[in-house]
Design an enzyme around this catalytic site. Structure first.
Site, short mmCIF file in Angstrom:
data_model
loop_
_atom_site.label_atom_id
_atom_site.label_comp_id
_atom_site.label_asym_id
_atom_site.label_seq_id
_atom_site.Cartn_x
_atom_site.Cartn_y
_atom_site.Cartn_z
N HIS A 358 0.80 -1.23 0.00
CA HIS A 358 0.00 0.00 0.00
C HIS A 358 0.82 1.27 0.00
CE1 HIS A 358 -4.03 -1.74 0.78
NE2 HIS A 358 -3.35 -2.67 1.41
N LYS A 539 -8.21 13.94 4.45
CA LYS A 539 -7.32 12.77 4.45
C LYS A 539 -6.32 12.96 5.58
CE LYS A 539 -6.28 13.92 0.08
NZ LYS A 539 -6.42 12.67 -0.64
N ARG A 540 -5.52 11.92 5.87
CA ARG A 540 -4.47 12.09 6.87
C ARG A 540 -3.58 13.27 6.50
NH1 ARG A 540 -3.81 8.10 10.96
NH2 ARG A 540 -2.19 9.51 11.63
N LYS A 545 0.98 14.60 0.93
CA LYS A 545 -0.37 14.91 0.46
C LYS A 545 -0.55 16.42 0.21
CE LYS A 545 -2.32 10.93 2.96
NZ LYS A 545 -3.03 10.05 2.01
N THR A 647 -8.38 6.62 -2.20
CA THR A 647 -9.72 6.06 -2.39
C THR A 647 -10.75 7.17 -2.17
OG1 THR A 647 -9.51 5.30 -0.11
CG2 THR A 647 -9.29 3.65 -1.83
N LYS A 651 -14.41 8.39 -4.17
CA LYS A 651 -15.69 8.74 -3.54
C LYS A 651 -16.18 10.09 -4.03
CE LYS A 651 -13.99 6.10 0.37
NZ LYS A 651 -13.18 6.16 1.58
C1 NBG Z 1 -2.58 3.76 1.85
C2 NBG Z 1 -2.13 4.66 0.69
C3 NBG Z 1 -3.31 5.12 -0.13
C4 NBG Z 1 -4.16 3.93 -0.55
C5 NBG Z 1 -4.53 3.11 0.67
C6 NBG Z 1 -5.32 1.88 0.31
C7 NBG Z 1 -1.25 3.04 3.77
C8 NBG Z 1 0.01 2.41 4.24
N1 NBG Z 1 -1.39 3.20 2.46
O1 NBG Z 1 -2.87 5.80 -1.27
O2 NBG Z 1 -1.42 5.76 1.20
O3 NBG Z 1 -5.31 4.35 -1.21
O4 NBG Z 1 -3.37 2.69 1.36
O5 NBG Z 1 -4.66 1.09 -0.62
O6 NBG Z 1 -2.10 3.37 4.56
#
Ligand code: NBG
Length: 802
Positions: A358, A539-540, A545, A647, A651
């Site tokens: 991920h 988002k985080r 980002k 993701t 949405k």
């Molecule tokens: C996150 C990515 C995102 C991705 C999501 C789901 C982690 C380690 N990774 O870009 O930063 O959409 O995973 O795949 O949380």
């Protein structure tokens, strides 16, 4: 259009009401006169839960009877959010339940809002696991989700003087009505100790043990046709409470086993991109993994005897490297406990296991010091070394620098790769980068092992449930059924030519914006016009980002508006949401800056309603459900090459918000689907970004060349947004000038220009509505049903049981 109950057509509001009242009396122990919102909610939850039992049992029976292959999804995070509304809608019971509640004088909305948000995850990775659980249930893919029942989910966020303050989340303080404790499903999990030889075989004699105990939550799919189980492990002390020590007055020692158990499931590590070398984290990972694997083997052995057939019956997916200890643990169970030969066990394990990567961020790739690893898991250390030497022998061309154990570290990415039959990235671009930059050597040793599975999101929660006005319009326009066949949204396209359709589409968006405005007024005491452009980045908080670039551009925009406040500006509401990992100082500074800037801009009489900056605290799944349907613009502005997929971007697209974004992660595929004319693309590509970084003066040059950016940085450095402490952001500004790894400065002008293009597009109402509607119509590809179907055929070799 009314939803219909799907299991039981004779179900009426009166029948449901009787059930609710029965639960209120007999399960909750309250009468109608004294019941509060909590009691009514509980009664409703139990009533809805009752209706899940039949599909749940039927699904389990069918899986067993047909000996169907099943998926076991191992994940340290499941960011489920609230369950009541989602389950009610999937069962087709929403309208009936609303009526039944109204009949007893309760508003179902209030009860839905009363439910705590189960935040057992950090961000995208955990929410993806939750969307996948829902899609697997919808598709009739037999599956178990395995996770940890954290006592405290992700911390709760508050702002004090603009600064993030974390407090513990306590979702389990109230009864969690969706789960069933399964005290009979319990396994012993060991740590530490030593490895002894008995009868010529290695046996692990753990120095500490805890008992993992299952808690099951049913996950019901669309129309209640299938339900799977989310099994979360809690821990309890293995050894009996030590009465002797207690009686001697040694209270602390008497409680030691309980302390270990309690600690294990206490917190979710609040960090999704940086890896912390915490022994406790390693223990948590092993706890989850070992409990899940023991459970999988126990189930398998109840009606099979030959463990070599395991891969025909179970597919085990490792969600990132967190459960990567599954490889060695499965080998250990098969060899040490079931007597299989090592090479055979390795083959069986690899045929079962799959690994999803991920992230490419190096700091997020788990590595454990061999000392820590060997101390916590001495037997696994031996097995890891054996896997490594087996691999070296099996692939004599393996370059010397490739391997699991290197420089006294165990590298979990390499371990997961070598122990899996399939490895996948989460978007097309990300998968290419996994091949080229993360595992180039392993990829050439194992061609075809890395496959792409572009992420998706469940349209039931993120469109049908979260956006009633739009979902209603879609059903009225193309008929029911799109919820489980999202490609059908393409049928909307011809209607976009119709001005009448566009008008209703715009009205639906406006309805959501009015609702969000009301919420903002109540929460933040700021009033915003629902006709302004709602520009959302949720988002985080992370440097890659680039929330920082967003706020810098906001300041530049503000500066421009101030210089000519009577010009024809498009009013904007800038909305931020997200948490920073508590130890991530730079991210926390960015949060503070956004809040400080908001203070100044929101109180500027010169710009007034033309610009507002909002940052409601404690962003979570429920807040996302509120914001995404009301958004006009989706901010997906990461430095190219850094966001694996995203993701949230999907949405927003589904909900008719065009993206302003870079060529990163799944943005690339969104752009492909929606077309360049419906997407605000800007910024460097990954290749350009890598080239740019070769110049040590790159950010300085970018700033010198951009008057707006220079002005903005000057304003911040002078304390314009922190008059009581003018040099508060010196370090942050210095970073942009001199250590701008994420290329905020280098992409700034392009971003600023793209925002200008957004304004022009929004000012032309008709053009904007076309773009927005086109985003919804072309979002079908991003249903997690498509993703899961693809995993089923390309990774798991599992078919639907429906
Ligand atoms: C996150 C990515 C995102 C991705 C999501 C789901 C982690 C380690 N990774 O870009 O930063 O959409 O995973 O795949 O949380």
């Amino acid at each position: 259009m009314l939803d219909r109950p799907v299991n039981d057509l004779s179900l009426t509001p009166n029948v449901l009401k009787a059930d609710i009242l029965r639960h209120l009396t007999f399960t909750i122990g309250k009468d109608t006169a004294s019941a509060g919102a909590y009691d009514w909610r509980m009664a409703l939850c139990y009533t809805i839960r009752d209706r899940i039992m039949e599909p749940w049992f039927a699904s389990t029976r069918r899986t067993w009877a047909e000996d169907h292959k099943r998926v076991c999804y191992l994940s340290m995070e499941f960011l489920i959010g609230r369950i009541l509304e989602d389950a009610t809608i999937n069962l087709g019971l929403y309208d009936i339940a609303a009526e039944a509640m109204a009949d007893v004088g309760q508003d179902i909305h209030d009860l839905i809002e009363d439910e705590p948000d189960a935040a057992l995850g950090n961000g995208g990775l955990g929410r993806l696991a939750a969307c996948f659980m829902e899609s697997m249930a919808t598709l009739g893919c037999p599956a178990y989700g395995y996770g940890i029942r954290y006592e405290h989910g992700l911390f709760r966020q508050r702002f004090e003087g603009g600064r993030q303050v974390e407090t513990p989340e306590d979702w389990l303080n109230q009864t969690h009505p969706w789960e069933f404790a399964r005290p009979e499903s319990a396994y012993t999990i060991g740590f530490k100790g030593e490895v002894a030889i008995r009868d010529g075989r290695e046996v692990w004699l753990p120095g500490e043990t805890v008992t993992a105990q299952a808690h099951d939550t049913p996950v019901v799919g669309w129309h209640g046709k299938w339900a799977n189980t989310l099994r979360l492990w809690g821990a309890r002390a293995t050894t009996q409470f030590d009465l002797e020590r207690f009686n001697r007055g040694d209270y602390a020692a008497a409680a030691e086993p309980e302390t270990l158990a309690r600690t294990l499931c206490r917190v979710l590590y609040p960090d999704d991109t940086t890896y912390q070398g915490k022994e406790l984290r390693l223990k948590q990972e092993f706890f989850l993994t070992s409990a899940a694997l023991q459970d999988i083997l126990r189930r398998f052995l109840t009606d099979h005897s030959d463990l070599r057939a395991l891969p025909k019956h179970v597919a085990i997916q490792m969600n990132d490297t967190h459960p990567a200890i599954a490889g060695p643990e499965l080998i250990r169970l098969l060899t040490d406990e079931h007597g299989m030969a090592f090479d055979e066990a390795l083959g069986v394990a690899r045929a079962c296991l799959g690994y999803t990567n991920h992230t490419l961020l190096p700091e997020a790739l788990e590595r454990w010091a061999t000392f820590t690893f060997g101390n916590v898991l001495p037997r696994h250390m031996q097995i890891v070394e054996r896997i490594d030497s087996w691999h070296r022998r099996a692939y004599p061309n393996r370059p010397h620098f490739v391997g699991i154990v290197k420089h006294q570290e165990v590298r979990m990415g390499e371990l997961a790769f070598i122990m899996s039959h399939k490895v996948n990235g989460v978007s097309a671009l990300h998968t290419d980068l996994v091949k080229q930059t993360l595992f180039p050597e392993l990829n050439s040793l194992h061609p075809g092992r890395i496959v792409n599975q572009t992420n998706g999101v469940t349209p039931r929660r993120w469109l049908k449930m979260a956006n009633r006005p739009l979902a209603g319009l879609i059903t009225d326009t193309i008929g029911a059924g799109w919820e489980a066949d999202l490609d059908r949204l393409r049928e909307l396209e011809p209607h976009i030519e119709d001005a009448g359709f566009r008008k209703i589409f715009g009205a639906a968006k406006r309805e959501n914006k009015v609702e969000l405005s009301n919420w903002i007024r109540a929460e933040l005491d700021v009033s915003v016009s629902p006709d302004a452009l709602f520009d959302v980045q949720i988002k985080r908080i992370h440097e890659y980002k680039r929330q920082l670039m967003n706020i810098l551009e906001t300041i530049a925009h503000w500066h421009k508006v101030r210089s000519d406040p009577t010009a024809n500006w498009v009013p904007r509401v800038k909305i931020f949401g997200g948490k920073a990992a508590p130890g991530y100082a730079v991210a926390k500074e960015i949060i503070r800056l956004i809040n400080d800037v908001g203070q100044v801009i929101n109180n500027d009489p010169l710009t007034g309603d033309l610009l507002k900056v909002l940052y409601p605290a404690n962003y979570n799944v429920s807040m996302a459900e509120r914001m995404i349907p009301a958004a006009d613009l989706s901010e997906q502005i990461s430095t190219a090459g850094k966001e694996a997929s995203g993701t949230g971007n999907m949405k927003f697209m589904m909900n008719g918000a065009p993206t302003i974004g870079t060529l990163d992660g799944a943005n690339v595929e969104i752009l492909q689907e929606v077309g360049a004319e419906n997407f605000f693309l800007f910024g460097m590509t990954n290749e350009q970004a890598m080239k740019r970084r070769e110049d040590p003066d790159q950010s300085k040059k970018a700033i010198e060349a951009s008057q707006p950016l220079k002005d903005v940085l000057q304003m911040i450095a002078e304390g314009r947004f922190s008059p009581e402490e003018p040099d508060r952001y010196h370090a942050l500004v210095h970073r942009v000038w001199h250590h701008d790894y994420f290329l905020v400065a280098a992409d700034f002008d392009a971003y600023h220009a793209a925002q200008g293009e957004v304004d022009r597009a929004y000012a032309d109402r008709d053009r904007w509505l076309r773009m927005a509607a086109m985003n919804t119509a072309r979002s079908g590809f991003f249903s997690s049903d498509r993703t899961i179907k693809s995993y089923m055929s390309e990774v798991w070799s599992v078919t639907s049981a429906l």
